[in-house]
Design a protein around this motif. Sequence first.
Motif, short mmCIF file in Angstrom:
data_model
loop_
_atom_site.label_atom_id
_atom_site.label_comp_id
_atom_site.label_asym_id
_atom_site.label_seq_id
_atom_site.Cartn_x
_atom_site.Cartn_y
_atom_site.Cartn_z
N GLN A 172 0.82 -1.20 0.00
CA GLN A 172 0.00 0.00 0.00
C GLN A 172 0.85 1.26 0.00
O GLN A 172 0.52 2.23 -0.66
N THR A 189 3.60 1.57 -1.36
CA THR A 189 4.05 1.74 -2.73
C THR A 189 2.94 2.33 -3.60
O THR A 189 3.17 3.16 -4.47
N ALA A 190 1.73 1.87 -3.34
CA ALA A 190 0.62 2.27 -4.20
C ALA A 190 0.13 3.68 -3.93
O ALA A 190 -0.67 4.22 -4.69
N THR A 191 0.61 4.28 -2.87
CA THR A 191 0.12 5.63 -2.58
C THR A 191 0.53 6.64 -3.64
O THR A 191 0.02 7.75 -3.67
N VAL A 192 1.45 6.25 -4.50
CA VAL A 192 1.82 7.18 -5.58
C VAL A 192 0.61 7.54 -6.42
O VAL A 192 0.61 8.55 -7.11
N THR A 193 -0.43 6.72 -6.36
CA THR A 193 -1.59 7.03 -7.18
C THR A 193 -2.23 8.36 -6.79
O THR A 193 -2.77 9.05 -7.62
N PHE A 194 -2.16 8.69 -5.53
CA PHE A 194 -2.85 9.91 -5.14
C PHE A 194 -1.95 10.97 -4.51
O PHE A 194 -2.33 12.12 -4.44
N LEU A 195 -0.76 10.57 -4.06
CA LEU A 195 0.06 11.58 -3.40
C LEU A 195 0.59 12.59 -4.40
O LEU A 195 0.87 12.24 -5.55
N VAL A 226 -5.37 9.54 4.58
CA VAL A 226 -5.76 8.25 4.03
C VAL A 226 -5.28 7.17 4.98
O VAL A 226 -4.11 7.10 5.33
#
Lengths: 199, 1103
Positions: free
Chosen positions: A134, A136-142, A175
Amino acid sequence: MAGKVAAREGITLKGSASIVSEFFNYGINSILYQRGIYPPESFTRVQKYGLTMLVTTDPILNNYLKNVVGQLKDWLCNHFVQRLVVVINSIETNEVLERWQFDIECDKTMTDNSQPREKSEKAIQDEIRSVIRQITATVTFLPLLDTALYTDKDLEVPEKWEESGPQFINNSEEVRLRSFTTTIHKVNSMVAYKKIDSF
Amino acid sequence: MAEADWELSKENVQPLKQGRDVNTLKDVLAQHEALSHISIQEQKQAFETEIRFYSGNDPLDVWDRYIKWTEQTFPHGGTDSNHLALLERALKLFLKDDRYYSDLRYLGHWLKFVDYCTDPLEMFDFLNSKGIGVSHAALYVAWAERFELLGNTKKAEAILQEGIRLNAEPVEKLQHNLRHFQSRVFKQVVASIAEGTNENSTLEPTQQRTSLGDLKRRGQKRAMAPVKRVGSGVQSLNQGLGHYVAPAQEQCGTFEVFNENRMGTQLVEELKSTEKQWSTLPSTSAKENEIVPGPWNTSGMRVPRRSSVHAIPFSTVLSAKKPDFKLYEEESSHEETMTPRKIEPLFTPVLSARKPSKELNPLTRVQVQNCNENKEVSMYSKDQIYAGLREFSFEELRAEEFKKKYKARMKEQEDKLLKLKQEKEEVEQLIHMAELRMKEQREHSQPETQQNEAIHDPLPCSAITTREFGTDINLSERNGEDSDRNGLNEIASRLKNANLSDCTDTINHMSSDLVTCSQMSDKNPFDYLDSGSRDCNKEDLEYEAQFMKCADNSHLSSVSSLMPPFLGLPPASAAFNIFDETAEAEIQNKPPASYLKLNTQWRRSGILVPSQHVLAEGICSAACDDLDGIEPLNEDHFVSSDYPNKTLGPYPENTCDFSRGAHLVSTPFHRNTLTDDQENSIKKNCIDGSKNALSSLSPIKESLFDQPLHAKKLSPIQEASEDGLSSAATTSSSAVSSSSVGGLGTMSDLNVLEKLELGHLNSCETNSMNSTSDNPWDLEIRKQLLSSLLVPLSSFPEFHVENGPVPTFEDGLELTLGLQTFNIKLAAVHEQYRVFYGTNPRLSLSRAIIKVHSHTVPWDFYINQQLKMRLGSKFNNYFSQNHSCYLFENGCVTVDRGKNCETLQGLSQMWETVPEALVVFLTLDLLALVELMHTAEIVHGGIAPETLVMDDRFYEGSACPSGDGLVKLTDFAHSLDLKLQSGVVTFMKFPTMQSLSNKELLFGCTNAYQVDLLGIANTVHFLLFGGEIDVSKQGSLWTLGPTSSRMELLYLELWNNFFEKILNTGGASSVSTLSDLRQTVTEVIEPDYEILYNDAFTLMPHD
């Protein structure tokens, strides 16, 4: 044989503390890499939790992290820690841009001598893995960070890890990420980031 | 597990500089369900609509939000997001608008756009030359980053330096960036040196083969290609389309020695050299000569079939499609270079090249051939169709326009509801009055009343009427119904009593009541409240309905589906009496069948005209509209047009009709106009009908209501629905309807009467409709206002109706009005009226002011009556109680009787300067008077020395001045009843305003009441200083000009105070301002009131 198996499957307070602190080590490394706070070429790949993790090779940073994590492990054993926060500041304005917060819930009844808890290491690792994923995946919104950023200035004082201010962010969005538990320590993760309105 | 979505699709989400909203992201990523997809489409549609109908002063804002929304909602990017197209559209749109050039938002979008470009540097050149965002650091940072990415560190630095030099905001950011940039470059250099890659391994540029480069010939007799094809073997590098790989030094690790001095000048010059070079946006993709999709037949040329080779001359093709970029032309290119070639054979062989005419556009034949395209005026807002990203159909545009108006109406309705509450209270008052009158009259004429009631049995009628009123006024106040019922009963019988002389008339009246009620009672309250918007709805709906009919044959056969509910609106059925059998059957209080029959028949009164040659007529006016920039297809066209609508396809089986309908559907709508005689015949019928109906009533009513009826259009729904019905049912109906045109007869009488009734009941609607008009003094509007009064003016005893035209008014004539005879003397002539002074020859003292209007709108009388009603006992203090009105066929005369009729202006001429003491009292009076008027919600609008008349008491000198007024106001020609006309926005046309020398004062006005305050100021100023008021602005306050000075003023401070307050009211309510002022004046003069009083009234000049 049977006793050995049982010992492996159970989790003591000390073991839990080391699992959690290890997680923090990799977690923080992960954040530093993902958010581009240290140059990507200064990271190296390590297999952990069934994932390829990137760990810094920067000696100063490594030293610092080792210190922090070591101290953290002690505190975890003594139920001192409630929360670990990684703050990303803008070096220009000293403004808090991102705030990674890990809340730690300790089972205070657990002592060094008490009976180990039943939870397989694999299950814990699975949980940790999903948290790391997760992150790693926060790049989607950060938001994209400029290169001129550094982690909290606490970095410069590795020996004394003082409690800094709460470092809240104005106009932020929070988040909640997944949590994992070792049955003794439960770690809730959360990231808060500044909303940028300009173009 | 809610996070799973964003967690799993991190590769498919484009990172955004400003980050993403997690909730939106979750929503969007979970959007496989059709629901959220629809909502996205709806939002998109909303943005598109907003773009088209944005009326604020920041149009970029909508685009900005649209773009940001797109970024958030389409995390994958991709074609469905249309992000690039959206950006390009917005950027190009605002390229015309240089106020946004320094807008950070605009620059931000440009920078996003740059990311899409194949040659970003070119785009930065463009931005720089246009001066877009040159004051922002972000531009230079992004630009330098681009250069750095390409490895051109030198230029990157130059750009940053340039930004710092130009002081782009924020400079700190630039400096910071520059520092880091330099450190990065330094590190790179150090690293590359350490690795030892710093070898010069490049070939000389000339050592590379050049594609398409000419080679030097070898051999003398025969040209042979040289063996060595590089270096000296190449003829020239400068000719031809030589394309060789540039020996980019950045590709291999060479770096030049940095020369600060050179760079500083050279690069800045380079930057400057690009200025003014760009006229259009550089292309975003590597593709060239892209054809932008556009409408067909842009050349506007019809290709003749048999034309030989060049069907379209090359020049027209060129002019039709000019390229976006400038064509570079060498100077030498103009010289015709004759290349040796074969002479074309006389005949073209079979396998020759294709003819250019065919190549040009294979679709030419398919395209619509329209030669006079330029003359054609589109009846829809063509410019808005492509205004956004999506295409809007003109129906959609119309719908939006309509929705907007509808919303506005809804808002009005809410306001109206409040008004209705007040109205209801008034009605209750009236009912009380009526009751009293009833009692009196019953004593006098009991037998007659009984007879009347025996005939009519008014019970069902009144019951229905009450119901209607209950819904009318307020739904929530149902409990007030009983009193209403009683009251209305009384009113109904009062009406009967008023017309006892003619029984049949009353029957008509009552029956029309019944018909009205039957229709009113079955509609829901929402319908009724909505009726204000009905006026624009109905044409719309009907128009749509006709569309439906034309387009859909099956609809034609089904009669009942005539009025499909469009746009989710309630069918606007109510006011124009659509016959609904089923609803009728459900009504409990069913009126007698005979009345219903009448009701259904009169609806044929409309005329059905075949639409043969009418299309052409509307074009002219439409063209004018279009030129004026008015949106041509708004409802006003329909509302304002007097022409009744007609059925487009009366015969469903008729293919001609059908095709005509189809034509109308597929082409821009032209308003159909009737030929003059048709129109006239309708009007005539209408008038005839009303005259028939009214002739037996009192003539006042006729003259009062005649005009409004002319003005009122025939409600088109009547004809449309009924004709549609009948024509669908039988083919002979056109004959029927055409015969009914001539013979409206008694049916139309009912119709007319009904309308009158409706006029009364719907008074509020008409009022709110009218108040929006520009000119509140418009005669038509006043006519309508008066005609919709609850209590007709004719019911007042002072209102006299005279047969025949207005008698000639001339100076010195003796004239008899009613019972009185006057010797008249001309006093003033205005645009719409003349003012006479009348002296009664018999009673030498009695004089009068007689106003002769050239129109039949007794507005003066109305205002006077309203004041009387609203002020009650206070009325007599300041207004003329002897006010009467004589209405003639072609004008009206109002008479103000008093003992003298000296205006303030005349009075002031008796002195050189009016005594200050007198002015003080006059001012006090004036303040009190206007305050009274304003509490009654009436604005005079023309307060001036000419309109103020000295009261009789002034001359008697006996009355106590504090109680009664010294002055009276006359001339209400420019008055406004703000209860009826609340929406007046233009103050310019008030006479007070027009007399002001400094019109700027006007801009401070926020409501109509302030006009009167200025009138007072002007009048007092006139009395004090003897001239027009002259104001100037000092700071934020209005003050008197330097000319307004008088030496011997006792109360200089008071006057200064007075003018300051009255000229600078700000947003305070006029009533409070006036009472404040009055208070101030009273307090100041209190100490020496006696002296002042004596001063004022003993110095009477007239004796």
